[in-house]
Scaffold this active site. Structure first.
Site, PDB file in Angstrom:
ATOM      1  CB  SER A 165      22.064 -48.695   5.996  1.00 15.85           C
ATOM      2  OG  SER A 165      21.928 -47.817   4.914  1.00 15.85           O
ATOM      3  CG  ASP A 210      15.536 -50.697   1.681  1.00 12.15           C
ATOM      4  OD1 ASP A 210      15.571 -49.476   1.471  1.00 12.15           O
ATOM      5  OD2 ASP A 210      16.456 -51.323   2.249  1.00 12.15           O
ATOM      6  CG  HIS A 242      17.025 -48.563   4.398  1.00 11.96           C
ATOM      7  ND1 HIS A 242      17.861 -49.446   3.746  1.00 11.96           N
ATOM      8  CD2 HIS A 242      17.843 -47.677   5.050  1.00 11.96           C
ATOM      9  CE1 HIS A 242      19.125 -49.118   3.967  1.00 11.96           C
ATOM     10  NE2 HIS A 242      19.140 -48.050   4.764  1.00 11.96           N
TER      11      HIS A 242
END
Length: 293
Positions: A165, A210, A242
């Site tokens: 991320s 995601d 995600h």
């Protein structure tokens, strides 16, 4: 008569010795090939082997945030029970997460022959560029200040980074800042900047479903805007979220280990998992094939 017999026996003995030498050369050739790459570690890889822990036993060391500067401590995973040295990897978790979110991958990589430091960030809310600086500090700690048992296993000339991320965004940033890195693996990465001018080989892992860092806004533009001269691969996990990197994931394991092995260890045995890919676990695969040449 005795002279003739001696010559016959000598000729027979020489023929036998030549045959034995030829057999020994054939038998030894795989070992000779393996020894031509001083960084090659572990047996010949198979896809199934890359979805599980590898051949090396793994020890851990918890790094207190009070004992370091520039990052928030973390956990080191490193191979043990061997005198070999291994490339090093610093990994950053994502926004609000800590080192435990990537513990499975840190251990997995270490078991296949890497010294891995999964960091805690100074703040769980640090943005990508701060995470890049912290990855740099973590690599410096591995090289210079980590416990002697860790440094004894580390080849400080072969270093790489990875992150999830915002940690993935930080991975891209440090790859741009530090061209001496051997490889970078951003996992479902997020960053407001979409262009990173780096020569470091990059494997980007996106996730089809995601909604935090949609691939159309993050992972794919990151891949597309990397220089054409940079070895690069984009893999997109089919119907994944995600947070796919936060738990054991076979595809992430296969591609991350293979990328690190290829570039950190110069181990071309792993090209087979990164070239001409047709994987039902992926919804998209892209590459400029520079690693396949």
């Amino acid at each position: 008569m005795d002279g003739v017999l001696w010559r016959v026996r000598t000729a027979a003995l020489m023929a036998a010795l030549l045959a034995l030498a030829a057999w020994a050369l054939v038998w030894a050739s795989p070992s000779v090939e393996a020894q031509s790459n001083p960084y090659q570690r572990g047996p010949n890889p198979t896809r199934s082997a890359l979805t599980a822990d590898g051949p090396f036993s793994v020890a851990t060391y918890t790094v207190s945030r009070l004992s370091v500067s520039g990052f928030g401590g973390g956990v080191i995973y490193y191979p043990t029970g061997t005198s070999l040295t291994f490339g090093g990897i610093a990994m950053s978790p994502g926004y609000t997460a800590d080192a435990s979110s990537l513990a499975w991958l840190g251990r997995r990589l270490a078991s296949h022959g890497f010294v891995v430091l999964v960091i805690n960030t100074n703040s769980r809310f640090d943005y990508p560029d701060s995470r890049a600086s912290q990855l740099s500090a973590a690599l410096n700690y591995l090289r210079t200040s980590s416990p002697s048992a860790v440094r004894a296993r580390l080849d400080a000339n072969r270093l790489a980074v990875a992150g999830h991320s915002m940690g993935g965004g930080g991975t891209l940033r440090i790859a741009e800042q530090n061209p001496s890195l051997k490889a970078a693996v951003p996992l479902t990465p997020w960053h407001t900047d979409k262009t990173f001018n780096t020569s470091v080989p990059v494997l980007i892992v996106g996730a089809e479903a995601d909604t935090v860092a949609p691939v159309s806004q993050h992972a794919i533009p990151f891949y597309q805007n990397l220089p054409s001269t940079t070895p690069k691969v984009y893999v997109e996990l089919d119907n994944a979220s995600h947070f796919a990197p936060n738990s054991n994931n076979a595809a992430i394991s296969v591609y991350t280990i293979s990328w690190m092995k290829l570039w950190v260890d110069n181990d071309t045995r792993y090209r087979q998992f990164l070239c001409n890919v047709n994987d039902p676990a992926l919804s998209d695969f892209r590459t400029n094939n520079r690693h396949c040449q």
